[in-house]
Design a protein around this motif. Sequence first.
Motif, PDB file in Angstrom:
ATOM      1  N   MET A   1       0.847  -1.203   0.000  1.00 39.08           N
ATOM      2  CA  MET A   1       0.000   0.000   0.000  1.00 39.08           C
ATOM      3  C   MET A   1       0.878   1.247   0.000  1.00 39.08           C
ATOM      4  O   MET A   1       1.928   1.281   0.642  1.00 39.08           O
ATOM      5  CB  MET A   1      -0.878  -0.037   1.258  1.00 39.08           C
ATOM      6  CG  MET A   1      -1.924   1.037   1.322  1.00 39.08           C
ATOM      7  SD  MET A   1      -3.083   0.755   2.683  1.00 39.08           S
ATOM      8  CE  MET A   1      -4.231   2.081   2.355  1.00 39.08           C
ATOM      9  N   LEU A   2       0.455   2.290  -0.712  1.00 40.58           N
ATOM     10  CA  LEU A   2       1.184   3.556  -0.694  1.00 40.58           C
ATOM     11  C   LEU A   2       1.246   4.082   0.733  1.00 40.58           C
ATOM     12  O   LEU A   2       0.315   3.873   1.522  1.00 40.58           O
ATOM     13  CB  LEU A   2       0.460   4.578  -1.573  1.00 40.58           C
ATOM     14  CG  LEU A   2       0.471   4.342  -3.079  1.00 40.58           C
ATOM     15  CD1 LEU A   2      -0.445   5.338  -3.778  1.00 40.58           C
ATOM     16  CD2 LEU A   2       1.892   4.463  -3.601  1.00 40.58           C
ATOM     17  N   SER A   3       2.321   4.805   1.060  1.00 38.04           N
ATOM     18  CA  SER A   3       2.440   5.264   2.446  1.00 38.04           C
ATOM     19  C   SER A   3       1.476   6.410   2.760  1.00 38.04           C
ATOM     20  O   SER A   3       1.197   6.699   3.922  1.00 38.04           O
ATOM     21  CB  SER A   3       3.878   5.667   2.739  1.00 38.04           C
ATOM     22  OG  SER A   3       4.215   6.742   1.906  1.00 38.04           O
ATOM     23  N   LEU A   4       0.982   7.092   1.726  1.00 34.05           N
ATOM     24  CA  LEU A   4       0.005   8.173   1.939  1.00 34.05           C
ATOM     25  C   LEU A   4      -1.032   8.144   0.817  1.00 34.05           C
ATOM     26  O   LEU A   4      -0.678   8.274  -0.362  1.00 34.05           O
ATOM     27  CB  LEU A   4       0.724   9.531   1.943  1.00 34.05           C
ATOM     28  CG  LEU A   4      -0.150  10.757   2.109  1.00 34.05           C
ATOM     29  CD1 LEU A   4      -0.862  10.755   3.462  1.00 34.05           C
ATOM     30  CD2 LEU A   4       0.697  12.024   1.975  1.00 34.05           C
ATOM     31  N   ARG A 156      -2.465   0.356   9.837  1.00 37.61           N
ATOM     32  CA  ARG A 156      -2.824   1.448   8.928  1.00 37.61           C
ATOM     33  C   ARG A 156      -3.464   2.549   9.766  1.00 37.61           C
ATOM     34  O   ARG A 156      -4.124   2.247  10.757  1.00 37.61           O
ATOM     35  CB  ARG A 156      -3.837   0.986   7.869  1.00 37.61           C
ATOM     36  CG  ARG A 156      -3.341  -0.092   6.931  1.00 37.61           C
ATOM     37  CD  ARG A 156      -4.543  -0.814   6.308  1.00 37.61           C
ATOM     38  NE  ARG A 156      -4.167  -1.853   5.369  1.00 37.61           N
ATOM     39  CZ  ARG A 156      -3.648  -3.030   5.704  1.00 37.61           C
ATOM     40  NH1 ARG A 156      -3.420  -3.321   6.968  1.00 37.61           N
ATOM     41  NH2 ARG A 156      -3.364  -3.921   4.781  1.00 37.61           N
ATOM     42  N   GLN A 171       5.120  10.030   9.719  1.00 37.32           N
ATOM     43  CA  GLN A 171       5.917   9.188   8.802  1.00 37.32           C
ATOM     44  C   GLN A 171       7.349   9.017   9.303  1.00 37.32           C
ATOM     45  O   GLN A 171       7.966   7.978   9.062  1.00 37.32           O
ATOM     46  CB  GLN A 171       5.899   9.783   7.394  1.00 37.32           C
ATOM     47  CG  GLN A 171       4.531   9.628   6.743  1.00 37.32           C
ATOM     48  CD  GLN A 171       4.492  10.105   5.311  1.00 37.32           C
ATOM     49  OE1 GLN A 171       5.194  11.045   4.942  1.00 37.32           O
ATOM     50  NE2 GLN A 171       3.654   9.468   4.501  1.00 37.32           N
ATOM     51  N   ASP A 176       6.480   2.656   8.407  1.00 33.19           N
ATOM     52  CA  ASP A 176       5.859   1.414   7.936  1.00 33.19           C
ATOM     53  C   ASP A 176       4.330   1.469   7.975  1.00 33.19           C
ATOM     54  O   ASP A 176       3.678   0.510   7.561  1.00 33.19           O
ATOM     55  CB  ASP A 176       6.319   0.250   8.830  1.00 33.19           C
ATOM     56  CG  ASP A 176       6.011   0.522  10.299  1.00 33.19           C
ATOM     57  OD1 ASP A 176       6.314   1.643  10.773  1.00 33.19           O
ATOM     58  OD2 ASP A 176       5.461  -0.357  10.969  1.00 33.19           O
ATOM     59  N   PRO A 178       0.907   3.009   6.666  1.00 30.99           N
ATOM     60  CA  PRO A 178       0.281   3.869   5.659  1.00 30.99           C
ATOM     61  C   PRO A 178      -0.789   4.770   6.287  1.00 30.99           C
ATOM     62  O   PRO A 178      -1.465   4.373   7.233  1.00 30.99           O
ATOM     63  CB  PRO A 178      -0.371   2.877   4.681  1.00 30.99           C
ATOM     64  CG  PRO A 178       0.194   1.547   4.987  1.00 30.99           C
ATOM     65  CD  PRO A 178       0.642   1.581   6.417  1.00 30.99           C
TER      66      PRO A 178
END
Length: 209
Positions: A1-4, A156, A171, A176, A178
């Motif tokens: 998954m994208l971090s943002l 998450r 972040q 780690d 998202p």
Amino acid sequence: MLSLVVVDHPLVQHKLTLMRQKHTDSATFRMLLGEIALLLAYELTRELKTEPIAIETPIAPMQAPVLAGEPPALISILRAGNGLLEGVLKLIPTAAVGHVGLYRDPQTLEPVQYYFKVPAKLDQRAVLVVDPMLATGHSAIAAVTRLKEKGARDLRFLCLLSAPEGIAAFQAAHPDVPIVTAAIDERLNDHGYIVPGLGDAGDRMYGTR
Ligand code: URA
């Protein structure tokens, strides 16, 4: 998954605009938060693991996917997190629910924990942490740190609104984990409120101001 992930879906943005308006009353605010929570949860859960099981449709047997392993844990950062929690629970009714209570020490401005009750087996669950406002990031960082100490590995974080300062701090502390948010606003003001934001989410939800 994208971090943002910024969820720019038109329905989310429309409802968020209604929530931001200062004359929106608490009942409407809570209703909109619940509706947006459902839409954001769809993105938040996009990469949950599935496993195939054998089923029979009226026509034929097949292998079909279901969520794998222990149900996710939903963790609300009190008190405003409860507004998102209810909506996400509608989408994942089997989720186990936890609550983390933190207040800001007026002297040190550091978060102090006053309540912590979370489901067992955090190490075997997707752990979804919810709080509408990612402002300084202090509460979210502290909550995720405690959850990691309790074994959580697959985390998450879901918020409605975020400030660039909060995203950067979160972040840096938890690269780690998202973040899913509906918007990134301009900045924080001197009191730690998001600008333009929507005010104090807890007060807006519960009419305490
Ligand atoms: N918490 C809120 O409820 N609102 C903000 O703008 C910042 C933190």
